[in-house]
Design a protein around this motif. Structure first.
Motif, PDB file in Angstrom:
ATOM      1  N   GLN A 195     -39.083   3.992 -51.388  1.00 44.09           N
ATOM      2  CA  GLN A 195     -39.056   5.433 -51.658  1.00 44.09           C
ATOM      3  C   GLN A 195     -37.953   5.797 -52.647  1.00 44.09           C
ATOM      4  OE1 GLN A 195     -39.400   3.971 -48.740  1.00 44.09           O
ATOM      5  NE2 GLN A 195     -40.468   5.246 -47.224  1.00 44.09           N
ATOM      6  N   ASP A 196     -36.832   5.058 -52.608  1.00 45.23           N
ATOM      7  CA  ASP A 196     -35.751   5.329 -53.564  1.00 45.23           C
ATOM      8  C   ASP A 196     -36.226   5.075 -54.991  1.00 45.23           C
ATOM      9  OD1 ASP A 196     -33.692   6.264 -51.964  1.00 45.23           O
ATOM     10  OD2 ASP A 196     -32.958   4.259 -51.503  1.00 45.23           O
ATOM     11  N   SER A 197     -36.975   4.008 -55.184  1.00 43.67           N
ATOM     12  CA  SER A 197     -37.477   3.700 -56.527  1.00 43.67           C
ATOM     13  C   SER A 197     -38.485   4.755 -56.989  1.00 43.67           C
ATOM     14  CB  SER A 197     -38.127   2.313 -56.547  1.00 43.67           C
ATOM     15  OG  SER A 197     -37.151   1.304 -56.362  1.00 43.67           O
ATOM     16  N   GLU A 198     -39.307   5.222 -56.053  1.00 44.87           N
ATOM     17  CA  GLU A 198     -40.279   6.267 -56.409  1.00 44.87           C
ATOM     18  C   GLU A 198     -39.563   7.568 -56.769  1.00 44.87           C
ATOM     19  OE1 GLU A 198     -42.681   6.383 -52.937  1.00 44.87           O
ATOM     20  OE2 GLU A 198     -43.682   4.464 -53.358  1.00 44.87           O
ATOM     21  N   THR A 199     -38.503   7.886 -56.031  1.00 42.80           N
ATOM     22  CA  THR A 199     -37.723   9.086 -56.343  1.00 42.80           C
ATOM     23  C   THR A 199     -37.049   8.956 -57.695  1.00 42.80           C
ATOM     24  OG1 THR A 199     -37.329   9.555 -54.006  1.00 42.80           O
ATOM     25  CG2 THR A 199     -35.816  10.548 -55.582  1.00 42.80           C
ATOM     26  N   LEU A 200     -36.498   7.759 -57.973  1.00 38.90           N
ATOM     27  CA  LEU A 200     -35.868   7.517 -59.262  1.00 38.90           C
ATOM     28  C   LEU A 200     -36.880   7.640 -60.396  1.00 38.90           C
ATOM     29  CD1 LEU A 200     -33.415   6.703 -60.963  1.00 38.90           C
ATOM     30  CD2 LEU A 200     -33.921   4.304 -60.433  1.00 38.90           C
ATOM     31  N   ALA A 201     -38.094   7.160 -60.169  1.00 37.96           N
ATOM     32  CA  ALA A 201     -39.144   7.275 -61.191  1.00 37.96           C
ATOM     33  C   ALA A 201     -39.435   8.739 -61.505  1.00 37.96           C
ATOM     34  CB  ALA A 201     -40.410   6.572 -60.723  1.00 37.96           C
ATOM     35  N   ILE A 242     -45.243   2.536 -61.817  1.00 38.33           N
ATOM     36  CA  ILE A 242     -44.722   3.657 -61.019  1.00 38.33           C
ATOM     37  C   ILE A 242     -44.174   4.736 -61.939  1.00 38.33           C
ATOM     38  CG2 ILE A 242     -42.989   4.340 -59.314  1.00 38.33           C
ATOM     39  CD1 ILE A 242     -43.268   1.598 -58.050  1.00 38.33           C
ATOM     40  N   LEU A 243     -43.448   4.323 -62.989  1.00 33.73           N
ATOM     41  CA  LEU A 243     -42.953   5.304 -63.961  1.00 33.73           C
ATOM     42  C   LEU A 243     -44.115   6.000 -64.656  1.00 33.73           C
ATOM     43  CD1 LEU A 243     -40.635   6.651 -65.556  1.00 33.73           C
ATOM     44  CD2 LEU A 243     -40.886   4.805 -67.233  1.00 33.73           C
ATOM     45  N   LYS A 244     -45.114   5.233 -65.075  1.00 33.95           N
ATOM     46  CA  LYS A 244     -46.268   5.835 -65.753  1.00 33.95           C
ATOM     47  C   LYS A 244     -46.983   6.816 -64.829  1.00 33.95           C
ATOM     48  CE  LYS A 244     -47.241   2.210 -69.156  1.00 33.95           C
ATOM     49  NZ  LYS A 244     -48.227   1.190 -69.624  1.00 33.95           N
ATOM     50  N   GLY A 245     -47.056   6.478 -63.548  1.00 39.48           N
ATOM     51  CA  GLY A 245     -47.674   7.381 -62.594  1.00 39.48           C
ATOM     52  C   GLY A 245     -46.881   8.676 -62.463  1.00 39.48           C
ATOM     53  N   ALA A 246     -45.552   8.556 -62.435  1.00 38.83           N
ATOM     54  CA  ALA A 246     -44.699   9.738 -62.345  1.00 38.83           C
ATOM     55  C   ALA A 246     -44.831  10.601 -63.601  1.00 38.83           C
ATOM     56  CB  ALA A 246     -43.247   9.322 -62.134  1.00 38.83           C
ATOM     57  N   LEU A 247     -44.916   9.945 -64.767  1.00 33.39           N
ATOM     58  CA  LEU A 247     -45.108  10.686 -66.018  1.00 33.39           C
ATOM     59  C   LEU A 247     -46.446  11.404 -66.027  1.00 33.39           C
ATOM     60  CD1 LEU A 247     -43.713   8.102 -68.600  1.00 33.39           C
ATOM     61  CD2 LEU A 247     -42.748  10.357 -68.118  1.00 33.39           C
ATOM     62  N   ASN A 248     -47.470  10.739 -65.526  1.00 36.58           N
ATOM     63  CA  ASN A 248     -48.804  11.347 -65.499  1.00 36.58           C
ATOM     64  C   ASN A 248     -48.843  12.534 -64.529  1.00 36.58           C
ATOM     65  OD1 ASN A 248     -51.766  11.199 -66.230  1.00 36.58           O
ATOM     66  ND2 ASN A 248     -51.915  10.974 -64.015  1.00 36.58           N
ATOM     67  N   THR A 249     -48.108  12.414 -63.427  1.00 37.52           N
ATOM     68  CA  THR A 249     -48.067  13.518 -62.463  1.00 37.52           C
ATOM     69  C   THR A 249     -47.362  14.734 -63.049  1.00 37.52           C
ATOM     70  OG1 THR A 249     -48.093  12.017 -60.563  1.00 37.52           O
ATOM     71  CG2 THR A 249     -47.229  14.235 -60.189  1.00 37.52           C
ATOM     72  N   ILE A 250     -46.262  14.488 -63.734  1.00 34.93           N
ATOM     73  CA  ILE A 250     -45.475  15.593 -64.266  1.00 34.93           C
ATOM     74  C   ILE A 250     -46.122  16.202 -65.510  1.00 34.93           C
ATOM     75  CG2 ILE A 250     -43.896  14.434 -65.905  1.00 34.93           C
ATOM     76  CD1 ILE A 250     -41.592  15.861 -64.478  1.00 34.93           C
ATOM     77  N   ASP A 251     -46.890  15.382 -66.259  1.00 31.52           N
ATOM     78  CA  ASP A 251     -47.577  15.889 -67.445  1.00 31.52           C
ATOM     79  C   ASP A 251     -48.659  14.895 -67.864  1.00 31.52           C
ATOM     80  OD1 ASP A 251     -48.488  16.950 -69.802  1.00 31.52           O
ATOM     81  OD2 ASP A 251     -46.522  17.178 -70.727  1.00 31.52           O
ATOM     82  N   PRO A 252     -49.905  15.118 -67.459  1.00 27.89           N
ATOM     83  CA  PRO A 252     -51.005  14.206 -67.815  1.00 27.89           C
ATOM     84  C   PRO A 252     -51.254  14.144 -69.318  1.00 27.89           C
ATOM     85  CG  PRO A 252     -51.655  15.705 -66.049  1.00 27.89           C
ATOM     86  CD  PRO A 252     -50.358  16.214 -66.592  1.00 27.89           C
ATOM     87  N   ASN A 253     -50.768  15.139 -70.051  1.00 25.72           N
ATOM     88  CA  ASN A 253     -51.005  15.209 -71.498  1.00 25.72           C
ATOM     89  C   ASN A 253     -49.715  15.071 -72.303  1.00 25.72           C
ATOM     90  OD1 ASN A 253     -53.869  15.856 -71.139  1.00 25.72           O
ATOM     91  ND2 ASN A 253     -53.133  17.849 -70.411  1.00 25.72           N
ATOM     92  N   LEU A 254     -48.796  14.271 -71.785  1.00 21.17           N
ATOM     93  CA  LEU A 254     -47.505  14.103 -72.448  1.00 21.17           C
ATOM     94  C   LEU A 254     -47.678  13.644 -73.890  1.00 21.17           C
ATOM     95  CD1 LEU A 254     -44.393  14.170 -71.842  1.00 21.17           C
ATOM     96  CD2 LEU A 254     -44.556  11.695 -71.514  1.00 21.17           C
ATOM     97  N   GLU A 255     -47.081  14.375 -74.811  1.00 26.38           N
ATOM     98  CA  GLU A 255     -47.227  14.076 -76.235  1.00 26.38           C
ATOM     99  C   GLU A 255     -45.929  13.598 -76.860  1.00 26.38           C
ATOM    100  OE1 GLU A 255     -49.635  16.804 -78.615  1.00 26.38           O
ATOM    101  OE2 GLU A 255     -50.080  17.918 -76.780  1.00 26.38           O
ATOM    102  N   LYS A 256     -45.151  12.877 -76.104  1.00 27.25           N
ATOM    103  CA  LYS A 256     -43.905  12.316 -76.624  1.00 27.25           C
ATOM    104  C   LYS A 256     -44.025  10.801 -76.704  1.00 27.25           C
ATOM    105  CE  LYS A 256     -40.817  15.815 -74.643  1.00 27.25           C
ATOM    106  NZ  LYS A 256     -39.662  16.055 -73.748  1.00 27.25           N
ATOM    107  N   PRO A 257     -43.422  10.179 -77.697  1.00 29.36           N
ATOM    108  CA  PRO A 257     -43.417   8.707 -77.739  1.00 29.36           C
ATOM    109  C   PRO A 257     -42.522   8.127 -76.652  1.00 29.36           C
ATOM    110  CG  PRO A 257     -42.065   9.610 -79.512  1.00 29.36           C
ATOM    111  CD  PRO A 257     -42.756  10.781 -78.862  1.00 29.36           C
TER     112      PRO A 257
END
Length: 539
Positions: A206-212, A241-256
């Motif tokens: 859970q700590d790693s998921e929170t960090l992600a 896990i990071l990619k999942g967190a990014l997708n949750t926070i913004d499925p259409n992230l337009e940053k490199p």
């Protein structure tokens, strides 16, 4: 004649000493004479009535403690005669939130010069961020930091390096340049910043998921143009896990977002060479982004305090609270955190929640946090630090009642747990620890593009991607530590400025920093602190 005592709310039964008082002094207050029965340092409190054991102590209009022994009128409150106590909270006690916002006619059309992002957010800075998914990559991050900082900032030599050079050469008296930089920056519109941490593996999953979630929030933050991420490969915090967190926070992230896994890339040299070449191309593109006007409603302003003193709750914090109310009224997003430092004012905050479910969530998060602290052998009552106590904050409820003033009086539009991102305009409450850096780290991960940090004792805390402005509660601190203090609210203590005037000055300063007209002192000092909140145990 100088005012010597002040009472925050009419119903308070204690007063704050504005100057040092000596046993035997006779002070006229509210039309009556009070004999001071013990020496009282400025910022500390005296009781205005005779207290018996277990009598309630009221300050800021709320319960902040109970008397342990008899305390006579005019006697100082101390850790030996007062204990922490706060009122229990079960539910909202009002049906609807009534708020009279400040007059914002002069602020409604105000703008700042910021960096516009495709998702509609606007940054106060333009940063390319390097960070690891696991502590095993910290060394490689440090190597990259050394390479990029030296090569992108031509001739940059700080004063301490100059001093050591002089000592090595045998000429310690040689002149040291006042400016940290010599020569020109390689890029005009982009900064390169680096994060290291001790997480990503070894603790509970859970700590790693929170960090992600936190790191995803840093990528999403409008101050970030793009990121370079280093992974080892075998750690708990996997790339997916990071990619999942990014997708949750913004499925259409337009940053490199450039991600590299060391265990798949061969030698260290091969990996670093690839990272440097590809990141440099991203940095060049990010440098093309320039500041453009944006309404101040695009500001997400973190509200922080640390190294607080007995004046914080009557000068710096309410002044920041007024600035927060202005920002909320024009559609911006102030963020109030530090849940252990909201203990004792929960009823007010619950009643300010617009949605009943947010009120319930706030109480649930607060109770879970306090139970976890008790289970660890501590409790909210142990929150005040030795510095807090020395300068007049002797109970957690007393500290909290003053700390909560940073959030002003506006309705609470959302309650967020750690790692959740701010999406609603208006005041947001974010669950973080009271620890300065952990809290600031969390607010920026939730989208704060600027942080205003009040202090009575002085602290250098900064952040890698968001400007952190320091607001002193007293002029003595501002004069003693001018290199870390951006704004001084000591004029409120002296009666020279009102809370409203000081709040407007704070917001004006925020707009200038957000526009890049002036730099936050923490950025001048290159103070880039990053400490994630680790809730679990290590395995």
């Amino acid at each position: 004649m100088q005012t010597k005592l002040i009472k925050v709310q009419p119903e308070d039964n204690v007063a704050i000493a504005l100057v040092d008082l000596v046993q035997g002094d006779r002070v006229t207050f509210e039309g009556e004479d009070i004999i001071i029965l013990s020496d009282v340092k400025a910022k500390h409190k005296i009781t205005l009535i005779n207290l018996e054991a277990n009598d309630e102590i009221i300050m800021y209009g709320v319960l902040v403690g109970k008397a342990v022994t008899q305390v006579k009128r005019g006697e100082a409150l101390t850790v030996t005669n007062v204990r922490h106590e706060s009122s229990p909270v079960e539910k909202k006690t009002v049906e609807s939130v009534n708020w009279s916002p400040p007059d914002v006619s002069k602020w409604e059309n105000r703008t700042f010069m910021g960096y516009h992002r495709p998702d509609g957010q606007v940054g106060t800075a333009n940063v390319w961020l390097f960070f690891p998914l696991v502590f095993c990559e910290n060394r490689n991050i440090e190597i990259l930091k050394d390479v990029f900082e030296k090569e992108l900032s031509i001739g940059k030599v700080n004063k301490q390096r100059q001093l050591l050079r002089n000592l090595i050469s045998g000429n310690p008296a040689a002149a040291i340049n006042e400016s940290e930089t010599e020569g020109e920056q390689t890029f005009e519109n982009i900064e390169v910043r680096f994060i290291t941490h001790q997480g990503g593996c070894g603790g509970i999953r859970q700590d790693s998921e929170t960090l992600a979630k936190l790191l995803a929030g840093y990528v999403k933050n409008p101050n970030v143009a793009g990121a370079t991420v280093l992974s080892l490969g075998c750690q708990n915090l996997q790339i997916q896990i990071l990619k999942g967190a990014l997708n949750t926070i913004d499925p259409n992230l337009e940053k490199p977002v450039l991600i590299y896994e060391q265990q798949q890339m061969g030698t260290v040299d091969q990996m670093l060479n690839t990272i440097i070449a590809e990141s440099f191309e991203g940095i060049k593109e990010a440098n093309k982004i320039k500041r453009q006007p944006a309404p101040i409603s695009k500001l997400k302003m973190g509200l922080e305090c640390g190294g607080s003193d007995g004046f914080s709750g009557i000068s710096a914090n309410p002044s920041l609270g007024y600035a927060s109310d202005i920002l909320a009224a024009v559609g911006g997003s102030p963020i109030l955190s530090e849940f252990p430092e909201l203990c004792g004012v929960e009823q007010e905050l619950v009643n300010r929640c617009v949605q009943d479910e947010d009120a319930q969530r706030f109480m649930k998060l607060m109770k879970a946090y306090e139970h976890a602290a008790v289970a660890a052998g501590s409790g909210f009552d142990m929150n005040p630090s030795p510095g807090n106590i020395k300068d007049g904050l002797i109970t957690d409820a007393m500290k909290s009642a003053g700390a909560a003033k940073k959030g002003g009086t506006s309705p609470i539009e959302a309650i967020l747990d750690y790692g959740e991102y701010v999406t609603k305009p208006g005041l947001n409450l974010l669950c973080t620890p009271g620890n300065d850096v952990e809290s600031t780290t969390g607010m920026v991960g939730s989208g704060a593009n600027i942080v205003v940090f009040t202090t009575g004792l002085g602290t250098p805390t900064g952040n890698p991607i968001a400007p952190v402005l320091k607001v002193s509660s007293n002029t003595v601190l501002a004069e003693r530590m001018p290199d870390i203090i951006d704004i001084d609210t000591g004029g409120v203590i002296r009666g020279e400025k009102s809370i409203e005037e000081m709040g407007e000055e704070i917001l004006e300063h925020v707009i200038k920093v957000a526009s890049g007209e002036i730099s936050a002192k923490a950025d001048v000092l290159n103070q880039n602190d990053f400490i994630p909140w680790k809730r679990g145990v290590s395995l």
